[in-house]
Design a protein around this motif. Sequence first.
Motif, short mmCIF file in Angstrom:
data_model
loop_
_atom_site.label_atom_id
_atom_site.label_comp_id
_atom_site.label_asym_id
_atom_site.label_seq_id
_atom_site.Cartn_x
_atom_site.Cartn_y
_atom_site.Cartn_z
N PHE A 163 0.85 -1.18 0.00
CA PHE A 163 0.00 0.00 0.00
C PHE A 163 0.90 1.24 0.00
N GLY A 164 0.41 2.31 -0.58
CA GLY A 164 1.20 3.53 -0.59
C GLY A 164 0.96 4.34 -1.85
N LEU A 165 1.87 5.25 -2.11
CA LEU A 165 1.79 6.15 -3.25
C LEU A 165 2.62 5.61 -4.40
N TYR A 166 2.13 5.82 -5.63
CA TYR A 166 2.81 5.34 -6.83
C TYR A 166 2.74 6.39 -7.93
N THR A 167 3.67 6.31 -8.85
CA THR A 167 3.61 7.09 -10.09
C THR A 167 3.58 6.12 -11.26
N ASP A 168 2.77 6.45 -12.27
CA ASP A 168 2.69 5.57 -13.43
C ASP A 168 3.75 5.93 -14.45
N ASP A 169 3.68 5.35 -15.63
CA ASP A 169 4.71 5.54 -16.65
C ASP A 169 4.78 6.99 -17.13
N GLY A 170 3.67 7.72 -17.03
CA GLY A 170 3.65 9.12 -17.45
C GLY A 170 3.92 10.10 -16.33
N GLY A 171 4.15 9.60 -15.11
CA GLY A 171 4.43 10.48 -13.98
C GLY A 171 3.21 10.88 -13.18
N ALA A 173 6.34 5.26 -4.51
CA ALA A 173 6.78 6.60 -4.10
C ALA A 173 6.69 6.80 -2.59
N GLY A 174 6.53 5.72 -1.83
CA GLY A 174 6.51 5.83 -0.37
C GLY A 174 5.09 5.94 0.18
N GLY A 175 5.03 6.14 1.48
CA GLY A 175 3.74 6.38 2.10
C GLY A 175 3.30 5.35 3.10
N GLU A 176 4.01 4.21 3.19
CA GLU A 176 3.62 3.22 4.17
C GLU A 176 4.02 3.67 5.58
N ARG A 177 3.21 3.31 6.53
CA ARG A 177 3.41 3.74 7.91
C ARG A 177 4.80 3.35 8.44
N ASN A 178 5.25 2.15 8.12
CA ASN A 178 6.51 1.68 8.69
C ASN A 178 7.73 2.35 8.06
N GLU A 179 7.51 3.25 7.09
CA GLU A 179 8.63 3.96 6.48
C GLU A 179 8.80 5.36 7.07
N LEU A 180 7.93 5.75 7.98
CA LEU A 180 8.04 7.07 8.58
C LEU A 180 9.19 7.10 9.58
N GLY A 181 10.05 8.07 9.44
CA GLY A 181 11.14 8.24 10.39
C GLY A 181 11.00 9.58 11.09
N VAL A 215 -3.73 10.12 3.92
CA VAL A 215 -4.87 9.23 3.67
C VAL A 215 -4.37 7.82 3.34
N THR A 216 -3.35 7.75 2.51
CA THR A 216 -2.80 6.44 2.14
C THR A 216 -2.19 5.73 3.35
N ILE A 217 -1.49 6.47 4.19
CA ILE A 217 -0.92 5.87 5.39
C ILE A 217 -2.02 5.35 6.30
N LEU A 218 -3.08 6.12 6.44
CA LEU A 218 -4.19 5.67 7.28
C LEU A 218 -4.84 4.42 6.70
N HIS A 219 -4.93 4.36 5.36
CA HIS A 219 -5.47 3.16 4.72
C HIS A 219 -4.60 1.95 5.04
N SER A 220 -3.28 2.14 5.01
CA SER A 220 -2.38 1.02 5.29
C SER A 220 -2.52 0.54 6.73
N GLU A 221 -3.07 1.39 7.59
CA GLU A 221 -3.33 1.01 8.98
C GLU A 221 -4.74 0.44 9.15
#
Length: 213
Positions: free
Chosen positions: A70-78, A121-129, A141-147
């Motif tokens: 789960f998280g943020l992504y960019t497609d082939d066109g950005g 492109a990041g966004g998972e809860r366990n990647e927050l430092g 919103v994406t981080i909350l979804h992953s939770e």
Amino acid sequence: MSVVEDIRAIRGSLERIEHALCGQRTTRFDAVEVPAVECVPSLRLVEGVVADVDSPIDLVPVEPVEPSRFGLYTDDGGDRWQKCPQGWTFTGYADGSPPIAAGHVPIDFSDIQHWGPFAYAGGERNELGSAAAPYRLEQVVTILHSEGINTGLRRLKQYLNTGVCWTDGFNNPREGAADYLVVVKKSSPGRDAVVRVTVAGVAKLVELMGAKK
């Protein structure tokens, strides 16, 4: 001695000299036997199929594989997407502009796979430092979804305003939210302020909204 005899004598002398220098001269060639070459069997790539090195190779298309995280992504066109437990949602264009229509219903990956490949492109809860940069509300919103917290951008904004009272009516952070929100653009007539959520703010939202599940 006649001239003919002189020539013969000279010729004999030359032959003896040549024999001394080059060894015995070969005056005839024996036939050389060439061994027969056995026929090399055709290369077989698959049982029953003869390979032809000049024939084109048929390429089998590889079916795109859906990213598991789960998280943020960019497609082939950005362009930007987010994956949550409910599916995929379009969050913005490559130039930074938001979606034309808000409140999209999450869709299945099979409906968007032709825009891949998708880069995480990041966004998972366990990647927050502790030193992570403040996050956009779309990322939160994406981080909350992953939770496992079901929310959306509008609902999050409303929760920040009336739920935990971190923002006022113009989306400006209140005094008690100084550790949780950062202003990127101040509010102006007809336009709300743009805020980001700090790491501490994300952790607090997960704590508060997770308790309401």
